[in-house]
Design a protein around this motif. Sequence first.
Motif, PDB file in Angstrom:
ATOM      1  N   LYS A 238       7.400  15.077  -7.652  1.00  0.00           N
ATOM      2  CA  LYS A 238       8.295  13.932  -7.490  1.00  0.00           C
ATOM      3  C   LYS A 238       7.537  12.724  -6.940  1.00  0.00           C
ATOM      4  CE  LYS A 238      12.374  11.888  -7.214  1.00  0.00           C
ATOM      5  NZ  LYS A 238      13.179  11.561  -8.416  1.00  0.00           N
ATOM      6  N   LEU A 239       6.688  12.947  -5.956  1.00  0.00           N
ATOM      7  CA  LEU A 239       5.946  11.840  -5.347  1.00  0.00           C
ATOM      8  C   LEU A 239       4.881  11.267  -6.276  1.00  0.00           C
ATOM      9  CD1 LEU A 239       5.471  13.087  -1.655  1.00  0.00           C
ATOM     10  CD2 LEU A 239       7.283  11.654  -2.628  1.00  0.00           C
ATOM     11  N   LEU A 240       4.386  12.096  -7.192  1.00  0.00           N
ATOM     12  CA  LEU A 240       3.353  11.624  -8.113  1.00  0.00           C
ATOM     13  C   LEU A 240       3.858  10.514  -9.036  1.00  0.00           C
ATOM     14  CD1 LEU A 240       1.564  14.958  -9.146  1.00  0.00           C
ATOM     15  CD2 LEU A 240       0.603  13.081  -7.805  1.00  0.00           C
ATOM     16  N   VAL A 241       5.171  10.449  -9.243  1.00  0.00           N
ATOM     17  CA  VAL A 241       5.717   9.417 -10.130  1.00  0.00           C
ATOM     18  C   VAL A 241       6.413   8.298  -9.345  1.00  0.00           C
ATOM     19  CG1 VAL A 241       5.994  11.028 -12.050  1.00  0.00           C
ATOM     20  CG2 VAL A 241       7.888  10.710 -10.434  1.00  0.00           C
ATOM     21  N   ASP A 242       6.275   8.347  -8.032  1.00  0.00           N
ATOM     22  CA  ASP A 242       6.877   7.320  -7.174  1.00  0.00           C
ATOM     23  C   ASP A 242       5.750   6.453  -6.612  1.00  0.00           C
ATOM     24  OD1 ASP A 242       8.122   5.840  -5.106  1.00  0.00           O
ATOM     25  OD2 ASP A 242       9.650   7.389  -4.866  1.00  0.00           O
TER      26      ASP A 242
ATOM     27  N   THR B  83       0.831  -1.195   0.000  1.00  0.00           N
ATOM     28  CA  THR B  83       0.000   0.000   0.000  1.00  0.00           C
ATOM     29  C   THR B  83       0.871   1.253   0.000  1.00  0.00           C
ATOM     30  OG1 THR B  83      -1.693  -1.160   1.262  1.00  0.00           O
ATOM     31  CG2 THR B  83      -1.809   1.243   1.220  1.00  0.00           C
ATOM     32  N   ALA B  84       0.544   2.196  -0.872  1.00  0.00           N
ATOM     33  CA  ALA B  84       1.319   3.433  -0.955  1.00  0.00           C
ATOM     34  C   ALA B  84       1.115   4.263   0.303  1.00  0.00           C
ATOM     35  CB  ALA B  84       0.887   4.230  -2.186  1.00  0.00           C
ATOM     36  N   ARG B  85       2.199   4.845   0.801  1.00  0.00           N
ATOM     37  CA  ARG B  85       2.099   5.698   1.974  1.00  0.00           C
ATOM     38  C   ARG B  85       1.549   7.054   1.590  1.00  0.00           C
ATOM     39  NH1 ARG B  85       7.610   4.372   5.474  1.00  0.00           N
ATOM     40  NH2 ARG B  85       7.074   2.196   5.888  1.00  0.00           N
TER      41      ARG B  85
ATOM     42  N   LEU C  57      16.621  14.277  -0.776  1.00  0.00           N
ATOM     43  CA  LEU C  57      16.805  13.992   0.645  1.00  0.00           C
ATOM     44  C   LEU C  57      15.465  13.906   1.371  1.00  0.00           C
ATOM     45  CD1 LEU C  57      18.647  13.554   3.074  1.00  0.00           C
ATOM     46  CD2 LEU C  57      18.661  16.046   3.409  1.00  0.00           C
ATOM     47  N   ILE C  58      14.543  14.789   1.043  1.00  0.00           N
ATOM     48  CA  ILE C  58      13.226  14.737   1.686  1.00  0.00           C
ATOM     49  C   ILE C  58      12.570  13.386   1.429  1.00  0.00           C
ATOM     50  CG2 ILE C  58      10.901  15.720   1.758  1.00  0.00           C
ATOM     51  CD1 ILE C  58      12.154  18.431   0.989  1.00  0.00           C
ATOM     52  N   VAL C  59      12.612  12.929   0.179  1.00  0.00           N
ATOM     53  CA  VAL C  59      12.002  11.637  -0.157  1.00  0.00           C
ATOM     54  C   VAL C  59      12.674  10.511   0.624  1.00  0.00           C
ATOM     55  CG1 VAL C  59      11.629   9.962  -2.013  1.00  0.00           C
ATOM     56  CG2 VAL C  59      11.227  12.400  -2.434  1.00  0.00           C
ATOM     57  N   ARG C  60      14.003  10.567   0.760  1.00  0.00           N
ATOM     58  CA  ARG C  60      14.705   9.541   1.528  1.00  0.00           C
ATOM     59  C   ARG C  60      14.225   9.560   2.994  1.00  0.00           C
ATOM     60  NH1 ARG C  60      19.598   6.901   0.600  1.00  0.00           N
ATOM     61  NH2 ARG C  60      18.906   7.174  -1.567  1.00  0.00           N
ATOM     62  N   CYS C  61      13.963  10.748   3.514  1.00  0.00           N
ATOM     63  CA  CYS C  61      13.548  10.870   4.912  1.00  0.00           C
ATOM     64  C   CYS C  61      12.096  10.449   5.147  1.00  0.00           C
ATOM     65  CB  CYS C  61      13.738  12.303   5.399  1.00  0.00           C
ATOM     66  SG  CYS C  61      15.468  12.775   5.655  1.00  0.00           S
TER      67      CYS C  61
END
Length: 320
Positions: free
Chosen positions: A22-26, A2-4, A214-218
């Motif tokens: 960025k999150l829309l394609v992850d 499930t996507a967070r 970095l934000i995405v990694r966090c």
Amino acid sequence: MTARKVLITGANGFVGEALVYKLLVDKRFCAVAATRGVTRLSGLCQVLPFDLTRLDNLPSLEGIDVLVHAAARVHVMHDTAKDVLGEFRKLNVEGTVKLAQRAAAEGVRRFIFISSIKVNGENTFCGEVFRADDSPAPEDAYGTSKYEAEQALKSIGLETGMEIVIIRPPLVYGPGVKANFLTMLGWLSRGIPLPLGAIRNRRSLVSLGNLISLIVRCIDHPAAANQVFLVSDGEDMSTTQLLSRLSKMLGRRVWLVPLPEVLLKVAASLLGRQAVARRLCGSLQVDISKNYELLGWKPPVSVDRALRQTAGYFMDIQPK
């Protein structure tokens, strides 16, 4: 899997909007944009109304797993408010605290706060760098408000168990950049002579792409919980080097007059522009080794690539 569900405040802003895209394609994440007013993100993801100036009308955070708080009253030169610190506190401290309390009460697991390197201070000296775990030393109202917000968030985290992650970026540049960096690009594109050809400072900057990375990694790395991170491109430059490299990306011949730094500072003082001279001539370097040690993160975007993208954006928005 499930996507967070990740909510981003300030999703109309420079950093917030880029993070949403960025999150829309992850596939690991489901982005929710919290914005004030009309947004280009409508129809692309869920959009919630959000206004830090209206603390009595915060949106429901039910179902949100991670909240990235990028909305803020930003630092501006020559702020005309009568009580500058008070105005920063209303949004950057009181607004952040109320949002975090709501997040903890509604089950948000992690709260990522986009703070500022100004919490560490304004300048570093020869041979020194700022580190994430240094004692804070903010010097202006904006930096103080960010530091106070960080302290309040840590207390909320201890009381509620919500994980707090703090990221302190230096100057952020990239496509969509505004303010002084955009003005500087305008000077270079017009070939205006600048008395900045002999500056030997060292400054850390961060491209938008590296900050977003970095934000995405966090968002989901277990080791990021309850940590403070600094961020940069991993390559520091002098003001002279930055201007020269940007001019090259713009395809312009740069005219940087090698005025001695001491004369530049005297001239700035006579014109009442000491703060500008401090930023142009002073050093500000950050150590990002903690990011690799804890998160395995290194800046994925090179400085040349980031400067090229920024110059390309600038040329694209110029009148044809």
